[in-house]
Design a protein around this motif. Structure first.
Motif, PDB file in Angstrom:
ATOM      1  N   ARG A  49       0.832  -1.215   0.000  1.00  0.00           N
ATOM      2  CA  ARG A  49       0.000   0.000   0.000  1.00  0.00           C
ATOM      3  C   ARG A  49       0.861   1.258   0.000  1.00  0.00           C
ATOM      4  N   ASP A  50       1.915   1.270   0.825  1.00  0.00           N
ATOM      5  CA  ASP A  50       2.812   2.441   0.859  1.00  0.00           C
ATOM      6  C   ASP A  50       3.338   2.728  -0.533  1.00  0.00           C
ATOM      7  N   PRO A  99      -6.620   5.971   6.506  1.00  0.00           N
ATOM      8  CA  PRO A  99      -7.797   6.565   5.877  1.00  0.00           C
ATOM      9  C   PRO A  99      -8.357   5.663   4.784  1.00  0.00           C
ATOM     10  N   ALA A 100      -9.661   5.828   4.505  1.00  0.00           N
ATOM     11  CA  ALA A 100     -10.265   5.052   3.409  1.00  0.00           C
ATOM     12  C   ALA A 100      -9.621   5.510   2.096  1.00  0.00           C
ATOM     13  N   LEU A 101      -9.296   4.566   1.249  1.00  0.00           N
ATOM     14  CA  LEU A 101      -8.660   4.889  -0.039  1.00  0.00           C
ATOM     15  C   LEU A 101      -9.711   5.085  -1.118  1.00  0.00           C
ATOM     16  N   ALA A 147      -6.054  -3.058   2.830  1.00  0.00           N
ATOM     17  CA  ALA A 147      -6.976  -2.211   2.057  1.00  0.00           C
ATOM     18  C   ALA A 147      -7.871  -1.387   2.970  1.00  0.00           C
ATOM     19  N   HIS A 148      -8.351  -2.006   4.052  1.00  0.00           N
ATOM     20  CA  HIS A 148      -9.376  -1.337   4.871  1.00  0.00           C
ATOM     21  C   HIS A 148      -9.263  -1.758   6.335  1.00  0.00           C
ATOM     22  N   PRO A 149      -8.187  -1.363   7.032  1.00  0.00           N
ATOM     23  CA  PRO A 149      -8.095  -1.741   8.446  1.00  0.00           C
ATOM     24  C   PRO A 149      -9.293  -1.186   9.204  1.00  0.00           C
ATOM     25  N   ARG A 188     -18.798  -2.007   0.185  1.00  0.00           N
ATOM     26  CA  ARG A 188     -19.181  -2.751   1.399  1.00  0.00           C
ATOM     27  C   ARG A 188     -18.069  -2.690   2.458  1.00  0.00           C
ATOM     28  N   ALA A 189     -16.833  -2.886   2.039  1.00  0.00           N
ATOM     29  CA  ALA A 189     -15.747  -2.880   3.031  1.00  0.00           C
ATOM     30  C   ALA A 189     -15.658  -1.511   3.716  1.00  0.00           C
ATOM     31  N   ASN A 190     -15.808  -0.441   2.934  1.00  0.00           N
ATOM     32  CA  ASN A 190     -15.749   0.902   3.541  1.00  0.00           C
ATOM     33  C   ASN A 190     -16.922   1.134   4.484  1.00  0.00           C
TER      34      ASN A 190
END
Ligand SMILES: Cc1cc2nc3c(=O)[nH]c(=O)nc-3n(C[C@H](O)[C@H](O)[C@H](O)COP(=O)(O)OP(=O)(O)OC[C@H]3O[C@@H](n4cnc5c(N)ncnc54)[C@H](O)[C@@H]3O)c2cc1C
Length: 412
Positions: A188-189, A304-306, A321-323, A366-368
């Motif tokens: 991700r980084d 933050p949400a991507l 992706a979505h901690p 959904r994940a967000n």
């Protein structure tokens, strides 16, 4: 007991087992990465899972796997293994920390008929071992421990990456790269290249312990999950394996701090009760917390949400992706849903790039939503006077069945 990730990985090192076509590489052999490997292999892909840790250790403690994720794991042919490794709780009891009053009892017996899978409770290491063994048995999956995915470059529908091992670095080509490398994801980084996207302290610290059941108060030795709500803190505990141990977590809110408070990595139960501010704590709960000889500190970080999880043939999955905060017990479940969607997208026979686009479209909203709902749930759990009174009346009025129905959007 440490778990050595090897097997097919030893055979194939990091070059990929299928000679011609490069494999899909999954970075990370956590619950998300291993489930992704299984789902991608079912879709006909050859998969190499690279895990940074030389040994996959038993970190963490218990994990509740809700029906939405259980159904997916069952569809991978794992039902018997899941049943052997898990304990099925009969109910979730929600109580107040102060005085111990029961606010609601959510009966779980009908979950399997209602949502296609029961609620299951695992020791994390047991679920991880089960997934690892399934991956090692699969002829199209290699799992390589002690192999960290480093820098990579995406070019012309392929990914070229540097893989760091104890004996040096190797270059590897993949047809796609899935970053299942957790909240501190380096994939991700590398994709985001934005200092504002760095992991930030969420303002919550979890403290975890495993308590031998014989040390727990008799009333709390049931095959049930107990959730205790206090102001600015809550406790969850449930039995594991043959109910001989209890997994317990105390989550404490620290306000708007940017950094976790500097404190020792381990605490005794009595110190933790003071730290949580549990005045008037129900005696059973107090006894349980004091029975935890050593509570391990676990500051919770978020990102933050991507707007996008993917770039070409590189994508993210699970906590990378979505901690999310653990207040809905859905982080691993959402990683498993990601894995299922990713496998489904590859099964359609599209190019890796198109499959990844399909996966992202299918999962992001959904994940967000679950990520946001988890945070709100924390505010609800930790409310103080007078909001806590309103919450408690709402819980009593809705009742256990009503509360389960309210969460049906998660489990369906
Ligand atoms: C207190 C607490 C309680 C929770 N309870 C629940 C629950 O009851 N139910 C639930 O569904 N969820 C729960 N969760 C959330 C859940 O634990 C996580 O969402 C889930 O484990 C994420 O899995 P993952 O595979 O995405 O990431 P991780 O488990 O973090 O795995 C990432 C893996 O990638 C490896 N890695 C990192 N970098 C690299 C690299 N560069 N190359 C190769 N490998 C790399 C790491 O070593 C690690 O093994 C809880 C979380 C906490 C903190």
């Amino acid at each position: 007991m440490p778990l050595h990730a090897s097997g097919a990985g030893d055979r194939n090192a990091v070059t990929g087992p299928n000679g011609g076509r490069p494999p899909v590489v999954v970075a990370g052999a956590g619950i998300g990465g291993l489930t992704a490997a299984l789902c991608l292999a079912r879709a006909g892909q050859t998969v190499v899972t690279l895990e940074r840790a030389p040994v996959i250790e038993e970190v963490g403690a218990g994990l509740q796997i809700a029906p939405n994720a259980g159904r997916i794991l069952q569809s991978l042919g794992l039902t018997d293994a899941l049943d052997v490794a898990s304990l099925r709780p009969e109910a979730i009891n929600i109580r107040r920390v102060r005085g111990g009053e029961l606010l609601a009892r959510l009966p779980l017996a009908e979950a399997k008929d209602r949502w296609g899978a029961p609620f299951r409770l695992f020791h994390r290491a047991d679920l991880q071992r089960l997934l690892l063994e399934a991956a090692q048995r699969h002829g199209s999956i290699s799992v390589v421990a002690g192999a960290r995915v480093g820098d990579f470059e995406e070019d012309g529908g392929a990914v070229y990456m540097r893989v760091h091992k104890a004996d040096g670095a190797e270059d590897m080509e993949a047809s796609a790269l899935v970053g299942a490398d957790g909240v501190r994801s380096s994939v991700r980084d590398f994709l985001a290249r934005d200092p504002k996207d760095a992991p930030v302290y969420s303002g919550h610290t979890a403290w975890r312990a495993i308590v031998p059941a014989e040390s727990a108060p008799a009333k709390l030795r049931l095959r049930e999950t107990q959730l205790w709500l206090g102001e600015g803190a809550h406790v969850v505990h449930y039995p594991l394996r043959d109910a001989s141990i209890v997994s317990a977590v105390v989550i404490i809110e620290d306000g708007r701090r940017r950094e976790p408070p500097g404190e020792p990595a381990f605490a005794e139960g009595s110190a933790l009760i003071r730290r949580a501010g549990f005045a008037g704590c129900a005696s059973d709960l107090r006894d349980l917390i004091e029975a935890g000889a050593s509570w391990r500190r676990w500051p919770l970080f978020g990102r933050p949400a991507l707007r996008r999880w993917s770039q070409g043939v590189v994508t993210l999955l699970g906590d990378a992706a979505h901690p999310m905060l653990p207040f809905l017990a859905q982080g691993a479940a959402q990683a498993i849903e990601d894995a299922h969607a990713l496998g489904g997208a590859f099964a359609c026979g599209a190019s890796p790039e198109n499959a990844i686009k399909t996966y992202e479209r299918a999962r992001m909203e959904r994940a967000n939503k679950v990520q946001r709902a988890s945070r709100r749930q924390g505010d609800y759990f930790h409310a103080g006077f007078p909001l806590a009174q309103v919450r408690d009346i709402a819980m009593r009025t809705l009742g256990g069945q009503g509360m389960l129905t309210r969460n049906a959007w998660l489990y369906r």
